[in-house]
Design an enzyme around this catalytic site. Structure first.
Site, PDB file in Angstrom:
ATOM      1  N   ASP A   8       0.850  -1.191   0.000  1.00 10.73           N
ATOM      2  CA  ASP A   8       0.000   0.000   0.000  1.00 10.73           C
ATOM      3  C   ASP A   8       0.887   1.243   0.000  1.00 10.73           C
ATOM      4  OD1 ASP A   8      -2.576   1.322   0.133  1.00 10.73           O
ATOM      5  OD2 ASP A   8      -2.045   1.901   2.166  1.00 10.73           O
ATOM      6  N   GLU A  10       0.769   5.773   0.483  1.00  6.78           N
ATOM      7  CA  GLU A  10       0.064   7.020   0.768  1.00  6.78           C
ATOM      8  C   GLU A  10       0.709   8.100  -0.087  1.00  6.78           C
ATOM      9  OE1 GLU A  10      -2.633   7.068   2.423  1.00  6.78           O
ATOM     10  OE2 GLU A  10      -2.475   5.065   3.305  1.00  6.78           O
ATOM     11  N   GLU A  53      -6.368  18.129   2.423  1.00  7.49           N
ATOM     12  CA  GLU A  53      -7.233  16.976   2.156  1.00  7.49           C
ATOM     13  C   GLU A  53      -6.473  15.661   2.334  1.00  7.49           C
ATOM     14  OE1 GLU A  53      -8.643  20.526  -0.088  1.00  7.49           O
ATOM     15  OE2 GLU A  53      -6.714  19.466   0.052  1.00  7.49           O
ATOM     16  N   HIS A 152      -5.514   6.436   7.586  1.00  2.00           N
ATOM     17  CA  HIS A 152      -4.861   5.539   6.647  1.00  2.00           C
ATOM     18  C   HIS A 152      -3.370   5.510   6.946  1.00  2.00           C
ATOM     19  CE1 HIS A 152      -8.103   5.526   3.276  1.00  2.00           C
ATOM     20  NE2 HIS A 152      -8.643   5.747   4.470  1.00  2.00           N
ATOM     21  N   ASP A 157      -2.391  -0.626   6.736  1.00  2.97           N
ATOM     22  CA  ASP A 157      -3.360  -1.034   5.727  1.00  2.97           C
ATOM     23  C   ASP A 157      -2.906  -2.296   5.005  1.00  2.97           C
ATOM     24  OD1 ASP A 157      -4.748   1.170   6.504  1.00  2.97           O
ATOM     25  OD2 ASP A 157      -4.666   2.227   4.592  1.00  2.97           O
TER      26      ASP A 157
END
Length: 227
Positions: A8, A10, A53, A152, A157
C-alpha cells in the site's frame, strides 16, 4: 515456494501528472500464505507541500516528512524487496501508476516488469457484487479487526489487507468445497430416490374387497347420520 507482497502507498493527492507524490510505502511479505516478519516500510519526503485533504486522510505533515529520504534514495531498495513476488494491492490502478512514475524518474523499470499484480478491489467486486468493497467494509464483512485504523497508513493497511486477502481466498475455497460436497450428496440422494421408486413400481399390490357382512355393517353405520 510462493512469495507474495501485500503493498500500500500514501500520497499527497490523486494525480502524479499534476505534481502529487508518494509519501509512504508499506509492504507485508507472505510465504506460502503465511505472514512473515520481513516487511518493508518507509516514509518519503515528497519535496512539496501537503494538501490539507491528504493530511486529513493519513496524518502525515510536511514537517514530519521533511527529514525523510527522497524516493530516489529508496527506489532501488524497494524494487529489490519486491523482486519476483506477486503484488497484492487494493485498487492497484491507483498505486501502480504512482510507483511506476517514481521509478521512471530514476530510470528504473516499472513494478510490473518484475511482479504480477493482484488487485483485491477487482477480486472483491466479483465476489461481492453490488456491495461496498472498501478496505474498512471488507474488514467488517470478513471479521478482520480494524479498530487501530483511525487514519490511513501504508503499513497498517497492508497488514489488514493481508488478512482480508487470506480470508477472501480461503473463503472461496471453502465455499466451492462445500458446494461440491452438497452437489455430490444431492446426486447420491437423487439416485437413491430413483432406485426406490423403480423398486416400488415392481411390487404387486393385493386388493382386498369387503364381504357382504362388512358391507351391511358399514351401511347401518351410515344410516345413523341421515336423521
Amino acid at each position: 515456494m510462493s512469495r507474495q507482497i501485500v503493498l500500500d502507498t500514501e500520497t499527497t493527492g490523486f494525480d502524479y501528472d499534476k505534481g502529487d507524490r508518494i509519501v509512504e510505502i508499506g509492504c507485508i511479505e507472505m510465504i506460502n500464505r503465511e505472514i512473515t516478519d520481513n516487511h518493508f516500510h518507509v516514509y518519503i519526503n515528497p519535496e512539496r507541500s501537503m494538501p490539507i485533504e491528504a493530511f486529513n486522510v493519513h496524518g502525515l505533515s510536511e514537517e514530519f516528512l521533511s527529514d525523510k529520504p527522497l524516493f530516489a534514495e529508496v527506489g532501488q531498495k524497494f524494487l529489490d524487496y519486491i523482486d519476483g513476488a506477486d503484488l497484492i494491492i487494493h485498487n492497484a490502478g491507483f498505486d501502480v501508476p504512482f510507483l511506476n512514475y517514481e521509478l521512471a524518474q530514476m530510470g528504473l523499470p516499472p513494478v510490473t516488469d518484475r511482479s504480477e499484480v493482484i488487485d483485491t478491489l477487482k477480486m472483491a467486486r466479483e465476489i461481492y457484487p453490488g456491495q461496498r468493497n472498501t478496505l474498512d467494509a471488507l474488514c467488517r464483512r470478513l471479521g478482520v479487526d480494524n479498530s487501530r485504523r483511525e487514519l490511513h497508513g501504508a503499513l497498517l493497511d497492508s497488514e489488514l489487507l493481508a488478512q482480508v486477502y487470506l480470508n477472501m481466498t480461503g473463503g472461496q475455497e471453502s465455499f466451492f468445497d462445500a458446494f461440491e460436497t452438497a452437489t455430490h450428496n444431492q446426486e447420491t440422494q437423487s439416485a437413491k430416490n430413483a432406485a426406490l421408486l423403480a423398486s416400488n413400481s415392481q411390487i404387486k399390490r393385493r386388493v382386498c374387497y369387503a364381504n357382504e357382512e362388512e358391507l351391511t355393517i358399514h351401511q347401518a353405520f351410515l344410516e345413523k347420520f341421515k336423521n
